[in-house]
Write an enzyme that holds these catalytic residues in place. Structure first.
Site, PDB file in Angstrom:
ATOM      1  CB  CYS A 116      -0.951   0.004   1.187  1.00  0.00           C
ATOM      2  SG  CYS A 116      -2.224  -1.251   1.019  1.00  0.00           S
ATOM      3  CG  HIS A 256      -3.279   3.591   1.974  1.00  0.00           C
ATOM      4  ND1 HIS A 256      -3.685   3.235   0.704  1.00  0.00           N
ATOM      5  CD2 HIS A 256      -3.344   2.468   2.733  1.00  0.00           C
ATOM      6  CE1 HIS A 256      -3.979   1.943   0.705  1.00  0.00           C
ATOM      7  NE2 HIS A 256      -3.786   1.457   1.917  1.00  0.00           N
ATOM      8  CG  ASN A 286      -6.758  -0.761   0.809  1.00  0.00           C
ATOM      9  OD1 ASN A 286      -6.116  -0.220  -0.098  1.00  0.00           O
ATOM     10  ND2 ASN A 286      -6.188  -1.302   1.866  1.00  0.00           N
TER      11      ASN A 286
HETATM   12  O1  UT7 Z   1      -3.866  -1.137   3.387  1.00  0.00           O
HETATM   13  C1  UT7 Z   1      -3.057  -2.125   3.928  1.00  0.00           C
HETATM   14  C2  UT7 Z   1      -3.115  -2.150   5.380  1.00  0.00           C
HETATM   15  N1  UT7 Z   1      -4.356  -2.680   5.839  1.00  0.00           N
HETATM   16  C3  UT7 Z   1      -5.015  -2.064   6.800  1.00  0.00           C
HETATM   17  O2  UT7 Z   1      -4.618  -1.008   7.218  1.00  0.00           O
HETATM   18  C4  UT7 Z   1      -6.219  -2.763   7.383  1.00  0.00           C
HETATM   19  C5  UT7 Z   1      -6.137  -2.755   8.875  1.00  0.00           C
HETATM   20  N2  UT7 Z   1      -7.220  -3.465   9.546  1.00  0.00           N
HETATM   21  C6  UT7 Z   1      -8.505  -3.081   9.502  1.00  0.00           C
HETATM   22  O3  UT7 Z   1      -8.881  -2.164   8.824  1.00  0.00           O
HETATM   23  C7  UT7 Z   1      -9.455  -3.778  10.447  1.00  0.00           C
HETATM   24  O4  UT7 Z   1      -8.727  -4.579  11.344  1.00  0.00           O
HETATM   25  C8  UT7 Z   1     -10.526  -4.660   9.744  1.00  0.00           C
HETATM   26  C9  UT7 Z   1     -11.517  -3.780   9.014  1.00  0.00           C
HETATM   27  C10 UT7 Z   1      -9.860  -5.625   8.806  1.00  0.00           C
HETATM   28  C11 UT7 Z   1     -11.300  -5.443  10.794  1.00  0.00           C
HETATM   29  O5  UT7 Z   1     -11.877  -4.570  11.754  1.00  0.00           O
HETATM   30  P1  UT7 Z   1     -11.642  -4.790  13.296  1.00  0.00           P
HETATM   31  O6  UT7 Z   1     -12.415  -3.745  13.986  1.00  0.00           O
HETATM   32  O7  UT7 Z   1     -10.168  -4.842  13.569  1.00  0.00           O
HETATM   33  O8  UT7 Z   1     -12.325  -6.177  13.547  1.00  0.00           O
HETATM   34  P2  UT7 Z   1     -11.707  -7.496  14.171  1.00  0.00           P
HETATM   35  O9  UT7 Z   1     -10.855  -8.196  13.176  1.00  0.00           O
HETATM   36  O10 UT7 Z   1     -11.132  -7.172  15.511  1.00  0.00           O
HETATM   37  O11 UT7 Z   1     -13.016  -8.344  14.373  1.00  0.00           O
HETATM   38  C12 UT7 Z   1     -14.043  -7.942  15.296  1.00  0.00           C
HETATM   39  C13 UT7 Z   1     -15.183  -8.925  15.198  1.00  0.00           C
HETATM   40  C14 UT7 Z   1     -14.715 -10.391  15.240  1.00  0.00           C
HETATM   41  O12 UT7 Z   1     -15.710 -11.130  15.940  1.00  0.00           O
HETATM   42  P3  UT7 Z   1     -15.487 -11.523  17.493  1.00  0.00           P
HETATM   43  O13 UT7 Z   1     -14.210 -12.300  17.526  1.00  0.00           O
HETATM   44  O14 UT7 Z   1     -15.400 -10.206  18.201  1.00  0.00           O
HETATM   45  O15 UT7 Z   1     -16.705 -12.305  17.779  1.00  0.00           O
HETATM   46  C15 UT7 Z   1     -14.699 -10.800  13.801  1.00  0.00           C
HETATM   47  O16 UT7 Z   1     -14.870 -12.192  13.624  1.00  0.00           O
HETATM   48  O17 UT7 Z   1     -15.841  -8.788  13.932  1.00  0.00           O
HETATM   49  C16 UT7 Z   1     -15.873 -10.045  13.239  1.00  0.00           C
HETATM   50  N3  UT7 Z   1     -15.751  -9.781  11.806  1.00  0.00           N
HETATM   51  C17 UT7 Z   1     -16.796  -9.467  11.038  1.00  0.00           C
HETATM   52  N4  UT7 Z   1     -18.110  -9.331  11.289  1.00  0.00           N
HETATM   53  C18 UT7 Z   1     -18.917  -8.999  10.261  1.00  0.00           C
HETATM   54  C19 UT7 Z   1     -14.627  -9.760  11.060  1.00  0.00           C
HETATM   55  N5  UT7 Z   1     -14.909  -9.447   9.787  1.00  0.00           N
HETATM   56  C20 UT7 Z   1     -16.257  -9.282   9.742  1.00  0.00           C
HETATM   57  C21 UT7 Z   1     -17.157  -8.923   8.705  1.00  0.00           C
HETATM   58  N6  UT7 Z   1     -18.471  -8.794   9.022  1.00  0.00           N
HETATM   59  N7  UT7 Z   1     -16.765  -8.691   7.452  1.00  0.00           N
END
Ligand code: UT7
Length: 330
Positions: A116, A256, A286
């Site tokens: 990225c 970004h 993204n």
């Molecule tokens: O550009 C390159 C660099 N990339 C980035 O900068 C991306 C960085 N990361 C992110 O933007 C975020 O971490 C994500 C958008 C990928 C995920 O968001 P988050 O707030 O960090 O969620 P999480 O992974 O901590 O998951 C929270 C909960 C989990 O459930 P439990 O364990 O709390 O029950 C996940 O299983 O949300 C669940 N979850 C979803 N729920 C509905 C994960 N993905 C989804 C989804 N829909 N698509």
């Protein structure tokens, strides 16, 4: 003679027509519009659907858009850099194919691959070529077909990424406009948290890698998020300090587009109101190397000569950084 700086003099863009909305994703994986919107800021993304077309297809379209708008003779372009994380092929340079197709027959070209941060590092690279005095017209294209490496049954990644391309022309400036300063960093510890494991030299493609879904993007979102928030905010603050800039000097933050919350955290650390932050993540998701040039296209009409822009990015590798830039035209 005055000091030569590298200034953007024209921009162009291309996004595929096909729109993949949050609602459509609800039918594909266990997710919902509300979760995606609140956690990422994304509402929809563009996907390149045409079979047999890859990153170069979008890069060529974006470059041709720029060439038409700027009334540029492509033979005058001396260097074409394609910043991408999804080159058309291994071994054959995507940029060579792009340069030939847009008629830049007098140019040399290369791909610049740094996840990225590819476009940000591309800006730094182009600036060095221009500042040397040897090159007068350099085309930098950020293009990615992320859909080529996304598993559309994996809700952790398929909601985030989209396809697109943006092109930017750099020329020498002797009035002080253009790229002023940069603060760029990498940390190889990051690769375990965001990668496509197979298909490279470490793990070449095999029946096994296909079966194990190792050609798709894997991301430990939570860890990447943590590093992205602190590092992108850190470098944005550092670039201000390094140049004795205060928040009122900044006309625009050009971040970004990975996650709206990461962008907000960066703006907060800089004490910047959200009106000064370029954002189009809701429309495109993204798009990796294309996020920054797509922003410049979408905001071009609002930019004024002399505006101070702070570019910032964070991505795989890890790679990240910030650039201080003065806009060169109205
Ligand atoms: O550009 C390159 C660099 N990339 C980035 O900068 C991306 C960085 N990361 C992110 O933007 C975020 O971490 C994500 C958008 C990928 C995920 O968001 P988050 O707030 O960090 O969620 P999480 O992974 O901590 O998951 C929270 C909960 C989990 O459930 P439990 O364990 O709390 O029950 C996940 O299983 O949300 C669940 N979850 C979803 N729920 C509905 C994960 N993905 C989804 C989804 N829909 N698509």
């Amino acid at each position: 003679m005055n000091k030569i700086t590298a200034a953007i003099t024209a921009v162009g863009k291309y996004v595929p027509e096909y729109v993949l909305t949050n609602k459509m994703l609800e039918d594909m994986v266990d997710t919902n519009d509300e979760w995606i919107t609140t956690r990422t800021g994304i509402k929809e993304r563009r996907i390149l659907k045409e079979k047999g077309k890859g990153t170069s297809f979008m890069a060529i379209k974006a470059a041709k858009d720029l060439i038409a708008k700027a009334n540029l003779d492509p033979k005058d372009i001396e260097l074409v850099i394609v910043a991408t994380a999804t080159p058309d092929m291994q071994a054959a340079s995507t940029s060579a194919f792009v340069a030939s197709n847009i008629g830049a027959t007098e140019a040399f070209s290369f791909d610049l691959i740094s996840a990225c941060s590819s476009f940000l590092y591309g800006m730094s690279t182009v600036a060095s070529y221009i500042e040397s005095g040897k090159y007068k017209k350099v085309l930098l294209i950020g293009a990615d077909m992320n859909s080529s490496m996304i598993d559309y049954t994996d809700r952790a990644t398929c909601i985030i990424f989209g396809d697109g391309a943006g092109a930017v022309l750099f020329e020498p400036n002797e009035e002080g406009y253009g790229l002023q300063d940069e603060y760029l960093r990498t940390d190889g510890k990051g690769r375990e948290f965001l990668q496509v494991a197979a298909g490279g030299s470490v793990l070449p493609a095999s029946e096994e890698t296909v079966k194990n879904k190792q050609h798709f993007v894997y991301q430990d979102g939570r860890t990447v998020f943590k590093f992205a928030v602190s590092n992108m905010a850190d470098v944005s603050e550092k670039i201000l300090e390094q140049n004795q800039l205060v928040k009122d000097d900044v006309a625009w933050l050009v971040p970004h587009q990975a996650n709206k919350r990461i962008i907000e955290a960066t703006a907060n650390r800089m004490n910047l109101s959200m009106e000064k932050v370029m954002m189009n993540i809701h429309k495109y998701g993204n798009t990796t190397s294309a996020t920054i040039p797509l922003l410049l296209n979408d905001y071009e009409e609002q930019l004024r000569k002399g505006d101070t822009l702070i570019f910032a990015a964070f991505g795989g590798g890890f790679s990240w950084g910030a650039i201080y830039y003065t806009w060169a035209y109205n």
